[in-house]
Design a protein around this motif. Structure first.
Motif, short mmCIF file in Angstrom:
data_model
loop_
_atom_site.label_atom_id
_atom_site.label_comp_id
_atom_site.label_asym_id
_atom_site.label_seq_id
_atom_site.Cartn_x
_atom_site.Cartn_y
_atom_site.Cartn_z
N ALA A 106 -17.03 -4.44 29.88
CA ALA A 106 -18.13 -5.83 29.79
C ALA A 106 -17.54 -7.11 30.07
O ALA A 106 -18.12 -7.85 30.40
CB ALA A 106 -18.41 -5.99 28.19
N ILE A 107 -16.26 -7.16 30.17
CA ILE A 107 -15.59 -8.54 30.86
C ILE A 107 -15.47 -8.33 32.24
O ILE A 107 -14.88 -7.55 32.89
CB ILE A 107 -14.12 -8.31 30.22
N PRO A 108 -16.14 -9.28 32.96
CA PRO A 108 -16.07 -9.24 34.39
C PRO A 108 -14.50 -9.76 34.87
O PRO A 108 -13.94 -10.36 34.20
CB PRO A 108 -16.98 -10.64 34.64
N VAL A 111 -13.20 -13.45 34.43
CA VAL A 111 -12.78 -13.45 33.05
C VAL A 111 -11.49 -13.12 32.77
O VAL A 111 -10.65 -13.77 32.21
CB VAL A 111 -14.00 -13.32 32.21
N GLY B 258 -18.11 -14.38 29.10
CA GLY B 258 -17.53 -13.14 28.58
C GLY B 258 -18.68 -12.73 27.29
O GLY B 258 -18.99 -11.46 27.44
N MET B 261 -21.87 -11.14 28.62
CA MET B 261 -21.65 -10.01 28.92
C MET B 261 -21.63 -9.03 27.94
O MET B 261 -22.40 -7.97 28.01
CB MET B 261 -20.62 -9.85 30.07
N ILE B 262 -20.98 -9.71 27.00
CA ILE B 262 -20.80 -8.66 25.80
C ILE B 262 -22.29 -8.32 25.39
O ILE B 262 -22.51 -7.36 24.61
CB ILE B 262 -19.65 -8.99 24.86
N MET B 265 -24.31 -6.13 27.16
CA MET B 265 -23.96 -4.47 26.99
C MET B 265 -24.28 -4.06 25.43
O MET B 265 -24.67 -3.05 25.52
CB MET B 265 -22.23 -4.43 26.95
#
Lengths: 268, 280
Positions: A106-108, A111, B258, B261-262, B265
């Motif tokens: 999930a972490i690009p 980041v 972050g 994004m989490i 997901m």
């Protein structure tokens, strides 16, 4: 019948759309000049010749292979041991570990790079610009894929009983693990390793931010060459793509053979 | 016996634990702490800056917008394409899925480069369309926002096809037949039965595509270097070596990205759980 042909048309159009950039890059890499015509007029292999005799390209390729294989190797050994131990002896921790290893998914990259730079670019531990930080970052990047692969292959065998049987026959835990469990899950590990390899091969962000100027990987090399010579860069792209393609084809073959093996077992 | 298990476990878990702590947990915690730091005191000031400074706020908006557009276009194309794939003979289905798998690897710098060859300022199509006097391409600029969306759409489509293709298996053929027998038009069938069945999968896929575009860095970087104002590029510029770099603000932006994004997901995971339940 007319209904069916619409679907063929849709697939053809989308397929062409996806195929065109790849095909154009390939044609560009084998043409002398290409301007104002639909197809290039004269073909040559000289860009590939130039590329493969370029010391910088060979070195960049070598560096990429070095860090990818190093990260994969460490990941394979430590992950197999850890996932095995957790599934067999600490099933309660499984959810926690799963959250931990899925997090990098999930972490690009950008980041992840911020945190790594923050921690390792000043004392007491300075790692930025060295191979170690990129190997560490790549180790974390492929955690989700390696975990899934190993976990799934462990699920297909009855680990507890195999270990018990080996111990009854007088084997120690280590011997049982190395000689009974590992050979059983190797094909599954290989598949997830190849997937990880193709991900690492295409990785740019972490490499650029963490070790950019000091350590030229294949993606950084490509980025730098982009503006100098289009034909040469397209030769790099095609070479890179062929490598990824071969590894994913091997993966597919291996994967389908695994599934065939499994269904056969079930039948017998 | 007990002793032996413990030794084995410790030895087996230690290297994994050390590596994960050193390269995942410690950097993440460090980054979060750093984002709250201002002149040796803890404060929200960097988050306030990230969300109120017009420049960075615009960057976040740009990122959201570009992700939204590219995911929407990508998912619509993939929705149609993957349905067409399910209507093909088995052999063509396998070929198309393998092909999607292959092209899903084509992203980042190599992809940006391919688009530069085709549609860049001296790209093959750009020159060709000038030669032929077409006007469609003359208004298109690869290095503008529409160009970026075009390239993003490319890497969204194969991914979306790979994720949507399995969800169609939830619609059974007999349902279509019974709906038709009861007098439903194909449109009615899709509206009342088909769409509700694939909807969770659709939403889940959309959130993955969205996250995928939010985090993409290499594609934009290869096209125009650091000059697009999108979040990943801004973060990269803030933390890597610029003369006036502000690492704390970079950390704050990274934490914001972050979390987005989490969130995406997590949303996908919930939706997929629903799909799996429905499929059973």
């Amino acid at each position: 019948m007319r209904k069916g042909s619409i679907h063929y048309l849709v697939i053809f159009v989308v397929g062409m759309y996806l195929f065109l950039p790849l095909a154009a890059t390939f044609l560009y890499s084998i043409s002398n000049t290409w301007a104002n015509t639909i197809l290039p007029s004269d073909f040559t292999l000289s860009w590939y010749q130039e590329l493969f005799s370029d010391q910088r390209f060979i070195l960049a390729m070598g560096r990429t292979l070095l860090i990818c294989i190093l990260a994969l190797f460490v990941s394979m050994i430590t992950m197999v041991m850890a996932v095995f131990t957790i599934t067999v002896y600490f099933p309660k921790w499984e959810r926690f570990i799963q959250a931990l290893v899925m997090l990098p998914y999930a972490i690009p990259g950008v980041v992840a790079a911020v945190g790594l730079i923050k921690m390792y670019s000043s004392k007491p531990i300075v790692l930025t610009g060295t191979v170690w930080i990129i190997v560490g970052a790549y180790y974390v990047l492929i955690l989700p894929y390696m975990y899934q692969g190993i976990r799934n292959s462990l699920r297909t065998i009855d680990v507890k009983r195999l270990i018990e049987a080996a111990e009854i026959l007088g084997a120690s835990k280590w011997i049982a693990f190395l000689k009974v469990i590992v050979p059983n899950i190797i094909p599954g590990i290989l598949v997830s390793s190849l997937l990880s390899l193709s991900i690492l091969f295409g990785e740019f962000v972490l490499a650029n931010i963490l070790v950019g100027g000091h350590f030229e990987t294949i993606q950084i090399y490509l980025m730098k060459r982009l503006k100098e010579n289009g034909h040469l860069s397209s030769a790099v792209v095609i070479t890179y793509f062929v490598i990824v393609l071969i590894s994913s084809l091997v993966m597919l073959k291996l994967g389908s053979r695994l599934q065939n093996g499994k269904t056969k077992e079930k039948v017998s | 016996m007990k002793q032996k298990i413990t030794w084995f476990s410790v030895l087996a878990l230690l290297p994994f634990a050390v590596l994960v702590i050193a390269f995942e947990i410690v950097p993440l915690i460090g980054m979060i702490l750093d984002s709250f730091q201002s002149d040796n005191a803890y404060s929200w000031v960097h988050y306030v800056t990230a969300l109120t400074n017009p420049y960075y706020f615009k960057g976040i908006l740009n990122s959201l917008q570009i992700s939204l557009y590219s995911s929407l276009i990508g998912i619509v194309i993939a929705l149609v394409a993957s349905y067409s794939i399910t209507q093909m003979p088995k052999k063509i289905q396998t070929i198309m899925i393998t092909f999607s798998n292959m092209t899903s690897n084509f992203s980042g710098i190599p992809l940006a480069f391919a688009y530069i060859i085709l549609l860049g300022s001296s790209g093959v199509f750009t020159l060709l369309s000038k030669e032929l006097g077409w006007n469609i391409l003359s208004s298109f600029d690869l290095y503008s926002w529409s160009g970026l969306v075009a390239v993003y759409v490319y890497f969204q489509i194969p991914l979306a096809i790979l994720m949507l293709y399995p969800t169609y298996s939830g619609i059974q053929k007999s349902w279509r037949e019974s709906a038709a027998l009861l007098g439903a038009s194909p449109l009615q069938f899709w509206w009342h039965i088909g769409l509700p069945v694939i909807f969770p999968g659709l939403v889940g896929t959309f959130s993955i595509l969205f996250a995928n575009a939010m985090g993409a860095y290499a594609t934009a970087f290869a096209l125009v270097g650091g000059s697009y104002n999108i979040v990943p590029i801004r973060i990269g510029a803030l933390v890597s070596g610029d003369a006036i770099s502000q690492p704390h603000l970079g950390s704050a932006l990274a934490v914001i990205l972050g979390l987005m994004m989490i969130g995406a997901m997590w949303f996908n995971e919930r939706m997929m759980r629903r799909v799996r339940r429905d499929l059973q």
